[in-house]
Design a protein around this motif. Structure first.
Motif, PDB file in Angstrom:
ATOM      1  N   LEU A 160       1.044  -1.250   0.052  1.00  0.00           N
ATOM      2  CA  LEU A 160       0.115   0.107  -0.150  1.00  0.00           C
ATOM      3  C   LEU A 160       0.820   1.305  -0.266  1.00  0.00           C
ATOM      4  O   LEU A 160       0.486   2.184  -0.467  1.00  0.00           O
ATOM      5  CB  LEU A 160      -0.744  -0.109   1.379  1.00  0.00           C
ATOM      6  N   SER A 161       1.753   1.111   0.572  1.00  0.00           N
ATOM      7  CA  SER A 161       2.667   2.518   0.698  1.00  0.00           C
ATOM      8  C   SER A 161       3.865   2.855  -0.616  1.00  0.00           C
ATOM      9  O   SER A 161       4.076   1.809  -1.468  1.00  0.00           O
ATOM     10  CB  SER A 161       3.564   2.277   2.119  1.00  0.00           C
ATOM     11  N   ASP A 162       4.560   3.849  -1.036  1.00  0.00           N
ATOM     12  CA  ASP A 162       5.719   4.148  -1.766  1.00  0.00           C
ATOM     13  C   ASP A 162       6.939   3.658  -0.839  1.00  0.00           C
ATOM     14  O   ASP A 162       8.015   3.398  -1.557  1.00  0.00           O
ATOM     15  CB  ASP A 162       5.451   5.421  -2.139  1.00  0.00           C
ATOM     16  N   ALA A 163       6.609   3.602  -0.027  1.00  0.00           N
ATOM     17  CA  ALA A 163       8.145   2.887   0.471  1.00  0.00           C
ATOM     18  C   ALA A 163       7.500   3.165   1.857  1.00  0.00           C
ATOM     19  O   ALA A 163       6.984   3.702   2.579  1.00  0.00           O
ATOM     20  CB  ALA A 163       9.063   4.355   1.138  1.00  0.00           C
ATOM     21  N   TRP A 164       8.799   2.781   2.946  1.00  0.00           N
ATOM     22  CA  TRP A 164       8.696   2.128   4.104  1.00  0.00           C
ATOM     23  C   TRP A 164       9.557   1.753   5.103  1.00  0.00           C
ATOM     24  O   TRP A 164      11.058   1.540   3.880  1.00  0.00           O
ATOM     25  CB  TRP A 164       7.167   1.214   5.017  1.00  0.00           C
ATOM     26  N   GLY A 165      10.170   1.643   6.538  1.00  0.00           N
ATOM     27  CA  GLY A 165      11.412   1.353   6.780  1.00  0.00           C
ATOM     28  C   GLY A 165      11.195   1.348   8.461  1.00  0.00           C
ATOM     29  O   GLY A 165       9.770   1.871   8.702  1.00  0.00           O
ATOM     30  N   ALA A 178       6.108   4.683   6.898  1.00  0.00           N
ATOM     31  CA  ALA A 178       5.330   4.202   5.532  1.00  0.00           C
ATOM     32  C   ALA A 178       5.155   5.499   5.057  1.00  0.00           C
ATOM     33  O   ALA A 178       4.319   6.710   6.219  1.00  0.00           O
ATOM     34  CB  ALA A 178       4.294   3.594   5.646  1.00  0.00           C
ATOM     35  N   LEU A 179       6.017   6.292   3.817  1.00  0.00           N
ATOM     36  CA  LEU A 179       5.208   7.206   2.794  1.00  0.00           C
ATOM     37  C   LEU A 179       4.135   6.619   2.023  1.00  0.00           C
ATOM     38  O   LEU A 179       4.701   5.658   1.525  1.00  0.00           O
ATOM     39  CB  LEU A 179       6.928   7.513   2.373  1.00  0.00           C
ATOM     40  N   PHE A 180       3.161   7.849   1.709  1.00  0.00           N
ATOM     41  CA  PHE A 180       2.507   7.905   0.606  1.00  0.00           C
ATOM     42  C   PHE A 180       2.166   9.005  -0.086  1.00  0.00           C
ATOM     43  O   PHE A 180       3.049  10.025   0.301  1.00  0.00           O
ATOM     44  CB  PHE A 180       1.000   7.307   1.150  1.00  0.00           C
ATOM     45  N   ARG A 181       2.704   8.604  -1.653  1.00  0.00           N
ATOM     46  CA  ARG A 181       2.651  10.138  -3.130  1.00  0.00           C
ATOM     47  C   ARG A 181       1.049   9.832  -2.320  1.00  0.00           C
ATOM     48  O   ARG A 181      -0.091   9.157  -2.472  1.00  0.00           O
ATOM     49  CB  ARG A 181       2.803   9.349  -4.038  1.00  0.00           C
TER      50      ARG A 181
END
Length: 182
Positions: A160-165, A178-181
């Motif tokens: 679902l996210s564009d990036a996570w960590g 988590a990052l979302f555009r």
């Protein structure tokens, strides 16, 4: 030390600036007190800070994921499509559930009260959600049995996210983001 998993074509500098800002804010503010939310005002509009950042201390009760989803929807209303807000809300639910399930410090520590941090950047049209907990254990995606009722949370977050960590916190514990555009 981050387990960052970035789907292209996200700008890596923007990704790094957003989650680094949020991880630093988490460490500077420390553990927020109980309450519904605390807005954080970025130090300057032209710096790496977001347009807005809010914090919700998540109570250790069965309804926590629902409370976190409602907070997310309210915070991001009019900032993204309903579908994208729903993606963020589901991810927040998974992060909060994981923090409540696995987030206690190894020594047992005080009462578990993870905090949900939600920030958005207008100029980059993105949002980052992060959940803090007291555990130093690294989040690891598992291969769940096809009939299992749990064990797929990080897989859902990854899709679902564009990036996570994740990042360790200065005083112990970690922040999973988590990052979302938008």
């Amino acid at each position: 030390m981050s387990a960052e998993q970035v789907a292209e074509p996200v700008n890596p500098l923007r990704v790094e600036a957003t989650w680094q800002w949020l991880c630093q804010a988490v460490d500077q503010v420390g553990r927020p007190g109980p309450g519904l939310s605390l807005p954080l005002v970025p130090s300057s509009e032209d710096g790496p800070g977001p347009a807005d950042c809010s914090v919700l201390v998540v109570p250790p009760i069965a309804q926590s994921a629902h409370i976190a989803r409602d907070f997310t929807r309210t915070t991001l209303v009019d900032r993204a499509t309903d579908e994208r807000v729903q993606d963020v809300a589901v991810t927040v639910s998974e992060l909060v559930s994981n923090a409540l399930r696995y987030g206690r410090a190894a020594d047992g520590g005080a009462e578990l009260q993870p905090a949900l941090w939600l920030a958005y950047w207008d100029r980059w049209s993105c949002a980052v959600c992060a959940v803090t907990d007291d555990s130093d254990l690294v989040p690891v995606a598992m291969e769940a049995d096809e009939l299992a009722e749990s064990g797929r949370g990080l897989q859902v977050i990854s899709v679902l996210s564009d990036a996570w960590g994740w990042n360790p916190r200065v005083g112990g514990g970690k922040v999973v983001w988590a990052l979302f555009r938008l």
